[in-house]
Design a protein around this motif. Structure first.
Motif, short mmCIF file in Angstrom:
data_model
loop_
_atom_site.label_atom_id
_atom_site.label_comp_id
_atom_site.label_asym_id
_atom_site.label_seq_id
_atom_site.Cartn_x
_atom_site.Cartn_y
_atom_site.Cartn_z
N ARG A 1 0.98 -1.27 0.12
CA ARG A 1 -0.08 -0.04 0.12
C ARG A 1 0.91 1.31 0.01
NH1 ARG A 1 -4.26 1.32 3.91
NH2 ARG A 1 -5.01 2.52 2.08
N ARG A 2 2.13 1.34 0.65
CA ARG A 2 2.90 2.24 0.60
C ARG A 2 3.20 2.51 -0.73
NH1 ARG A 2 4.58 0.10 5.73
NH2 ARG A 2 6.40 -0.84 4.69
N ALA B 1 1.53 4.96 -2.75
CA ALA B 1 1.42 6.49 -2.60
C ALA B 1 1.64 7.30 -3.89
CB ALA B 1 2.39 6.74 -1.56
N PRO B 2 2.52 7.06 -4.66
CA PRO B 2 2.57 8.17 -5.84
C PRO B 2 1.78 7.67 -7.04
CG PRO B 2 4.31 6.39 -5.88
CD PRO B 2 3.74 6.07 -4.48
N THR B 3 0.78 6.76 -6.94
CA THR B 3 -0.23 6.36 -8.10
C THR B 3 -1.64 7.06 -7.69
OG1 THR B 3 -1.32 4.44 -6.92
CG2 THR B 3 0.94 4.30 -7.85
N ALA C 1 -3.62 5.79 -4.02
CA ALA C 1 -3.01 5.74 -2.63
C ALA C 1 -4.09 5.56 -1.59
CB ALA C 1 -2.40 7.09 -2.53
N ALA C 2 -5.45 5.92 -2.02
CA ALA C 2 -6.29 5.50 -0.77
C ALA C 2 -7.15 4.33 -1.12
CB ALA C 2 -7.33 6.78 -0.97
N ASN D 1 -8.46 0.64 -0.52
CA ASN D 1 -8.27 -0.02 0.79
C ASN D 1 -8.96 -1.55 0.68
OD1 ASN D 1 -11.25 0.24 0.42
ND2 ASN D 1 -11.19 1.64 2.17
#
Length: 340
Positions: A86-87, A90-92, A95-96, A98
């Motif tokens: 998941r980290r 982040a740049p994609t 990022a959220a 779930n």
């Protein structure tokens, strides 16, 4: 002043000829360096893994779909591995995201085509491995691209779901949950209705454990808060931890044009429509005598985001007209956490 004592020089012992010197002890083997002084083992370099981002209509967000046989050797899909994954998002644009779906060829090829495991990322950074998600199950089938019908075994909930493409060629699918609505376990307490906090509810486990309540029993000024209170009471009754996302909960009322209108909660707030497992559980509840859900709840169910179509049979529950599309195919690093 006392006389000084003469010092005696220390001489090496003199040995008589022919008398061997005593054997000297062997030098002690070298001891390993203390752990604090040893170099840390090299951490395995992350391996690139192809993943697919799929968005099912009616779902709160997209699903990250990962095929198990494309993971590096030693990968287990643990929480630490998924947290690193998941980290990496982040740049994609995701990022959220779930929802994570792990799938692959079934270990029981005679019973199913695919095995699927769903993981829900929670707002506090933890992961829940016990919930099910019908939309993410459909996402696996769409990502796989296999012509239907495709039978999927949901490992987290024990459900077997047959996914079929509907005629018309518009990408619509029907998901058949292959379990009789009145099968053992559908009513987890063995009773069709319970009284929680003075409110009659039905607890139904079909696709996911659900709490159903008539909206007329809710405070119109704070419906969400009251649903959360009822959900917490149901969690205690069923033995779930207070922070668990299970059981799910939904409120219903009679729709003006007939049928039911439903509003449900999901992780983080209101569901835009109704979870696919929620639709299946609602239909199963309607098929059982004595539940708070009216028996004519089959057919079309109204939700804030549109309608959901369900059906029941003696050996299954169907959820119809479900669509999903591939948003992206990308590679992400998968880090395996080595253990000592």
């Amino acid at each position: 002043m006392p006389p000084t004592r003469p010092t005696r020089p220390v001489r090496a012992p003199v040995r008589a000829a022919g008398i061997p010197a005593p054997a000297q002890p062997a030098p002690a083997p070298a001891q390993p360096a203390p752990a604090l002084l040893r170099p840390a083992p090299a951490r395995p370099a992350p391996a690139p893994v192809p993943v697919t981002v799929v968005r099912a209509e009616d779902a709160p967000g997209p699903t990250l779909v990962v095929r198990l046989d494309q993971l590096p050797p030693g990968a287990l899909g643990l929480g630490r591995e998924l947290a690193a994954l998941r980290r990496a998002l982040a740049p994609t644009p995701y990022a959220a995201l779930n929802k994570i779906a792990l799938y692959g060829p079934s270990g029981r090829p005679g019973d199913a085509d695919l095995d699927y495991r769903f993981v829900q990322a929670l707002p506090d950074g933890r992961f829940d491995f016990r919930t099910g998600c019908g939309h993410s199950l459909l996402a696996c089938v769409v990502a796989e691209g296999r012509p239907g019908p495709v039978t999927v075994r949901a490992l987290t909930t024990g459900d077997t779901v047959r996914v079929t493409e509907e005629p018309g060629g518009d990408g619509a699918h029907t998901l058949h949950f292959l379990r009789a609505p009145d099968a053992p376990g559908t009513l987890p307490t063995g009773r069709p209705a319970e009284l929680l906090l003075g409110v009659p509810v039905s607890l139904v486990s079909y696709g996911n454990p659900y709490v159903f309540v008539d909206a007329s029993h809710l405070d119109p000024d704070r419906p969400k808060e009251r649903l959360l209170e009822l959900r917490a009471a149901a969690a205690r009754l069923l033995g779930y931890a207070p922070h668990s996302p299970l059981p799910k909960i939904a409120a219903f009322r009679r729709a003006p044009g007939g049928g039911l209108s439903v509003r449900a909660l999901t992780v983080g707030g209101w569901h835009p429509r109704l979870a696919l497992t929620g639709a299946a559980a609602l239909a199963a509840a309607a098929a059982l005598d004595g539940t708070v859900v009216p028996g004519d709840a089959g057919g079309t169910v109204s939700t804030p985001g549109g309608t959901v179509t369900v059906s029941t049979g003696p050996d299954r529950v169907g959820v119809h007209h479900k669509r999903a599309r591939v948003l992206d195919r990308i590679e992400l690093p998968w880090r395996i956490h080595a253990t000592a």
